[in-house]
Design a protein around this motif. Structure first.
Motif, PDB file in Angstrom:
ATOM      1  N   GLY A   1       0.754  -6.143   7.277  1.00 32.85           N
ATOM      2  CA  GLY A   1       1.128  -4.829   7.776  1.00 32.85           C
ATOM      3  C   GLY A   1       2.498  -4.361   7.332  1.00 32.85           C
ATOM      4  O   GLY A   1       3.077  -4.877   6.377  1.00 32.85           O
TER       5      GLY A   1
ATOM      6  N   ASP B   1      -5.804 -11.550   9.712  1.00 34.71           N
ATOM      7  CA  ASP B   1      -5.053 -10.329  10.003  1.00 34.71           C
ATOM      8  C   ASP B   1      -3.969 -10.670  11.025  1.00 34.71           C
ATOM      9  O   ASP B   1      -4.258 -10.988  12.182  1.00 34.71           O
ATOM     10  CB  ASP B   1      -6.005  -9.267  10.568  1.00 34.71           C
TER      11      ASP B   1
ATOM     12  N   SER C   1       0.830  -1.208   0.000  1.00 39.78           N
ATOM     13  CA  SER C   1       0.000   0.000   0.000  1.00 39.78           C
ATOM     14  C   SER C   1       0.862   1.255   0.000  1.00 39.78           C
ATOM     15  O   SER C   1       2.086   1.202   0.158  1.00 39.78           O
ATOM     16  CB  SER C   1      -0.906   0.004   1.232  1.00 39.78           C
TER      17      SER C   1
ATOM     18  N   ARG D   1      -1.508  -8.636  12.038  1.00 34.18           N
ATOM     19  CA  ARG D   1      -0.859  -7.425  12.530  1.00 34.18           C
ATOM     20  C   ARG D   1      -0.896  -7.297  14.055  1.00 34.18           C
ATOM     21  O   ARG D   1      -0.413  -6.303  14.598  1.00 34.18           O
ATOM     22  CB  ARG D   1      -1.503  -6.199  11.872  1.00 34.18           C
TER      23      ARG D   1
ATOM     24  N   GLU E   1      -3.341 -10.215   5.892  1.00 36.28           N
ATOM     25  CA  GLU E   1      -2.852  -8.864   6.170  1.00 36.28           C
ATOM     26  C   GLU E   1      -1.594  -8.979   7.038  1.00 36.28           C
ATOM     27  O   GLU E   1      -1.644  -9.525   8.150  1.00 36.28           O
ATOM     28  CB  GLU E   1      -3.912  -8.051   6.920  1.00 36.28           C
TER      29      GLU E   1
ATOM     30  N   ALA F   1       2.298  -1.072   3.696  1.00 38.37           N
ATOM     31  CA  ALA F   1       1.784  -2.240   4.396  1.00 38.37           C
ATOM     32  C   ALA F   1       1.537  -3.344   3.372  1.00 38.37           C
ATOM     33  O   ALA F   1       1.062  -3.082   2.265  1.00 38.37           O
ATOM     34  CB  ALA F   1       0.488  -1.891   5.131  1.00 38.37           C
ATOM     35  N   TRP F   2       1.845  -4.577   3.765  1.00 37.17           N
ATOM     36  CA  TRP F   2       1.782  -5.706   2.838  1.00 37.17           C
ATOM     37  C   TRP F   2       0.498  -6.515   3.028  1.00 37.17           C
ATOM     38  O   TRP F   2       0.079  -6.788   4.154  1.00 37.17           O
ATOM     39  CB  TRP F   2       2.971  -6.635   3.042  1.00 37.17           C
ATOM     40  N   THR F   3      -0.099  -6.908   1.892  1.00 39.04           N
ATOM     41  CA  THR F   3      -1.255  -7.800   1.872  1.00 39.04           C
ATOM     42  C   THR F   3      -0.998  -8.887   0.838  1.00 39.04           C
ATOM     43  O   THR F   3      -0.553  -8.604  -0.272  1.00 39.04           O
ATOM     44  CB  THR F   3      -2.543  -7.045   1.514  1.00 39.04           C
TER      45      THR F   3
ATOM     46  N   LYS G   1      -2.716 -12.349  -1.070  1.00 37.66           N
ATOM     47  CA  LYS G   1      -3.839 -13.247  -1.309  1.00 37.66           C
ATOM     48  C   LYS G   1      -3.283 -14.553  -1.861  1.00 37.66           C
ATOM     49  O   LYS G   1      -2.518 -14.549  -2.829  1.00 37.66           O
ATOM     50  CB  LYS G   1      -4.839 -12.637  -2.296  1.00 37.66           C
TER      51      LYS G   1
ATOM     52  N   THR H   1      -6.990 -14.158   2.135  1.00 37.38           N
ATOM     53  CA  THR H   1      -6.209 -12.928   2.165  1.00 37.38           C
ATOM     54  C   THR H   1      -5.514 -12.804   3.515  1.00 37.38           C
ATOM     55  O   THR H   1      -6.146 -13.008   4.558  1.00 37.38           O
ATOM     56  CB  THR H   1      -7.112 -11.702   1.930  1.00 37.38           C
TER      57      THR H   1
ATOM     58  N   LYS I   1      -3.585  -4.484  17.231  1.00 36.42           N
ATOM     59  CA  LYS I   1      -2.703  -4.644  16.062  1.00 36.42           C
ATOM     60  C   LYS I   1      -1.906  -3.386  15.801  1.00 36.42           C
ATOM     61  O   LYS I   1      -2.267  -2.295  16.229  1.00 36.42           O
ATOM     62  CB  LYS I   1      -3.539  -5.013  14.822  1.00 36.42           C
TER      63      LYS I   1
ATOM     64  N   SER J   1     -10.148 -14.333   5.353  1.00 38.69           N
ATOM     65  CA  SER J   1      -9.004 -13.455   5.573  1.00 38.69           C
ATOM     66  C   SER J   1      -8.456 -13.656   6.979  1.00 38.69           C
ATOM     67  O   SER J   1      -9.181 -14.049   7.899  1.00 38.69           O
ATOM     68  CB  SER J   1      -9.393 -11.985   5.374  1.00 38.69           C
TER      69      SER J   1
END
Length: 255
Positions: free
Chosen positions: A198, A232, A180, A234, A196, A184-186, A188, A194, A254, A230
């Protein structure tokens, strides 16, 4: 001065030498303009004479020829190289002369890896952005999807290699990697999940977060089957996940 024989001889020798050089240069120029040195053949081949997959020699030749001026001796090889490198799918070209009227162009093709952002450009396995027909690029299968801020292309490709290695124990592969504007990294994965991850706070942040997921994922999968949408990661000591019909979290705030 006119009585100095040695000086007169030196001047005479110099003038004769200059006249000879001028005559020689004139002869070379005349020879270089002969029709036998007009470029008649431009041979296009792959690196190591490998077969070109996406570069069509006829199309490339037709696109580059109007920009090639001169003959065997006078053609500017840098200009010729630039002309060929402006053609889609050509990553790099090298040009050599072959006596008496041939140019040999060795072409290195782009090897597509992914689409980049949503601007229609493609990303090569070397991290180079280029423009080409998407249908041709996906002849061997759907490409990955990568995205990130301007200038981050090679970083994203390098991180993709890390993600492939880190998720390998789960037999899952990244299909979409996004960095982003806040860095921050995402990710899939090819099972549709997915992750997350961060921002990188230190050199091991991302690796450690993936390692935690790898450790707990079999338990999550046994409970939720394939309903995980998904995760997360973080959270410093936990995670949050979303699965079909439910949302849950475990861990401190997070980052």
């Amino acid at each position: 001065m006119w009585q100095d024989v040695k000086m007169l001889n030196a001047i005479s020798g110099t003038l004769l030498g200059l006249a000879a050089l001028a005559l020689l240069a004139s002869g070379i120029w005349w020879l270089a303009q002969r029709p036998m040195f007009t470029l008649k053949t431009i041979r296009i081949e792959g690196v190591g004479q490998s077969e070109l997959r996406r570069v069509n020699p006829l199309i490339v030749r037709a696109a580059a020829l109007p920009r090639i001026k001169g003959n065997f001796f006078t053609a500017n090889l840098d200009t010729v190289r630039t002309a060929f490198e402006s053609v889609p799918w050509v990553r790099k070209a090298t040009v050599q002369r072959e006596w008496p009227n041939t140019l040999i162009v060795t072409v290195e093709e782009h090897e597509p890896l992914a689409t980049w952002d949503d601007d229609g450009r493609l990303m090569s396995v070397r991290g180079d952005l280029f423009t080409a027909n998407l249908a041709e690029a996906e002849e061997d299968g759907e490409l990955l999807r990568l995205s990130g801020p301007a200038g981050s292309e090679k970083d994203v490709v390098a991180r993709l290699a890390d993600f492939r290695q880190w998720f390998a124990p789960l037999k899952l592969n990244p299909m979409d990697v996004a960095l982003s504007s806040r860095y921050a990294w995402t990710v899939k994965l090819d099972n549709g999940m997915t992750v997350e991850l961060g921002r990188e706070q230190n050199k091991t942040t991302l690796k450690d977060r993936v390692a935690r997921l790898v450790q707990i994922y079999p338990q999550l999968l046994s409970r939720l089957q394939n309903r995980i949408e998904s995760v997360d990661m973080r959270y410093p000591n936990g995670l949050a996940l979303k699965a079909s019909g439910m949302t849950s979290g475990l861990g401190s705030k997070k980052k």
